[in-house]
Design an enzyme around this catalytic site. Sequence first.
Site, PDB file in Angstrom:
ATOM      1  N   HIS A  14      -3.249  -9.531   7.686  1.00  0.00           N
ATOM      2  CA  HIS A  14      -2.587  -9.284   6.322  1.00  0.00           C
ATOM      3  C   HIS A  14      -3.131  -9.955   5.174  1.00  0.00           C
ATOM      4  O   HIS A  14      -2.914 -11.095   5.082  1.00  0.00           O
ATOM      5  CB  HIS A  14      -1.209  -9.586   6.711  1.00  0.00           C
ATOM      6  N   GLU A  41      -6.270  -5.589   5.997  1.00  0.00           N
ATOM      7  CA  GLU A  41      -5.171  -5.212   5.139  1.00  0.00           C
ATOM      8  C   GLU A  41      -5.305  -5.593   3.810  1.00  0.00           C
ATOM      9  O   GLU A  41      -5.517  -6.906   3.678  1.00  0.00           O
ATOM     10  CB  GLU A  41      -3.630  -5.262   5.740  1.00  0.00           C
ATOM     11  N   ASP A  43      -4.486  -5.107  -0.824  1.00  0.00           N
ATOM     12  CA  ASP A  43      -3.502  -4.509  -1.729  1.00  0.00           C
ATOM     13  C   ASP A  43      -4.479  -3.936  -2.981  1.00  0.00           C
ATOM     14  O   ASP A  43      -5.011  -4.736  -3.502  1.00  0.00           O
ATOM     15  CB  ASP A  43      -2.497  -5.258  -2.415  1.00  0.00           C
ATOM     16  N   HIS A  56      -2.135  -8.431  -4.736  1.00  0.00           N
ATOM     17  CA  HIS A  56      -0.806  -8.023  -4.204  1.00  0.00           C
ATOM     18  C   HIS A  56       0.091  -7.859  -5.225  1.00  0.00           C
ATOM     19  O   HIS A  56       0.808  -6.671  -5.559  1.00  0.00           O
ATOM     20  CB  HIS A  56      -0.329  -8.884  -3.032  1.00  0.00           C
ATOM     21  N   GLU A 115      -3.459  -0.589   1.098  1.00  0.00           N
ATOM     22  CA  GLU A 115      -2.179  -0.065   0.417  1.00  0.00           C
ATOM     23  C   GLU A 115      -2.334   0.054  -0.819  1.00  0.00           C
ATOM     24  O   GLU A 115      -2.819  -0.708  -1.817  1.00  0.00           O
ATOM     25  CB  GLU A 115      -1.246  -1.347   0.638  1.00  0.00           C
TER      26      GLU A 115
END
Length: 263
Positions: A14, A41, A43, A56, A115
């Site tokens: 993450h 993962e 952002d 993020h 994301e």
Amino acid sequence: MSLNDLPKPAIFAHRGASCYAPENTLAAFKLALQQGADGIELDAKLTSDGHVVVIHDQTVDRTTPHHGRVRDYRLNDLRKMDAGSHFDIAFKGEPIPSLDEVFRAVGQLTFINVELTNYASPLDELPQKVAELVRQYKLGQRVMFSSFNPIALIRIRRLIPEAPIGLLAFPGRKGALARSRIGGLLAYQSLHPEANDVSPGLVNRVQRGGGKVFVYTVNREEDMLRLFEMGVDGIFTDDPLLGQKAAQEFQRKTANSRREIKQ
Ligand code: G3P
């Protein structure tokens, strides 16, 4: 490595190995791979001059010494910011990476969950810009897209039909619609609920419909094991080392109980 080649349970780092290195930096992504993460993962959002950067928050306030919205800065200004010292002085000078750099550095080495975080500017060009980079690096089979915003997912699916989409569900009641059959109308490849919202019923329903369940953000071993026992397809964790340890423990237990049943 495509979505269907991932092991079960899959361990996604993450924001990279963000327990050990500053989140959403190349240092965190490279460390995640060294630690055996099955995927990373990150952002993605747009700069004022139309580049895709990996960060993020909507502002740079928490992770750099500067202030202001990411989308008000140009790429060159963001690149000069220190996104490492907030985590540990040993990472001083670690930059905010562009998505281009991340794809170049690790795109061929792992599976990447991007994301789409243009929540403050949902109609911007983020899906188009990300799609251009995916095409440039030929990563259509190695990426998936997630978002709390279904519109961003519909837009990216039109641009890159071969890339899977995952619907993020907010925690608790705010995410009830996304977790329901109505959320399923999006025909996503995966649902990404928060750990406390996962039940065996939810996992069964999504998997019966052909989808996977990837759960965020799971950092305690007991929670990982509880979720693996429910049959989730993977987790997002800040600690991929712990995630791999728990996955191995789960596989060992499962193999033992199969052996006992046979005897
Ligand atoms: O993708 C899982 C997780 O990252 C979603 O929550 O707040 O970290 O974007 P957040």
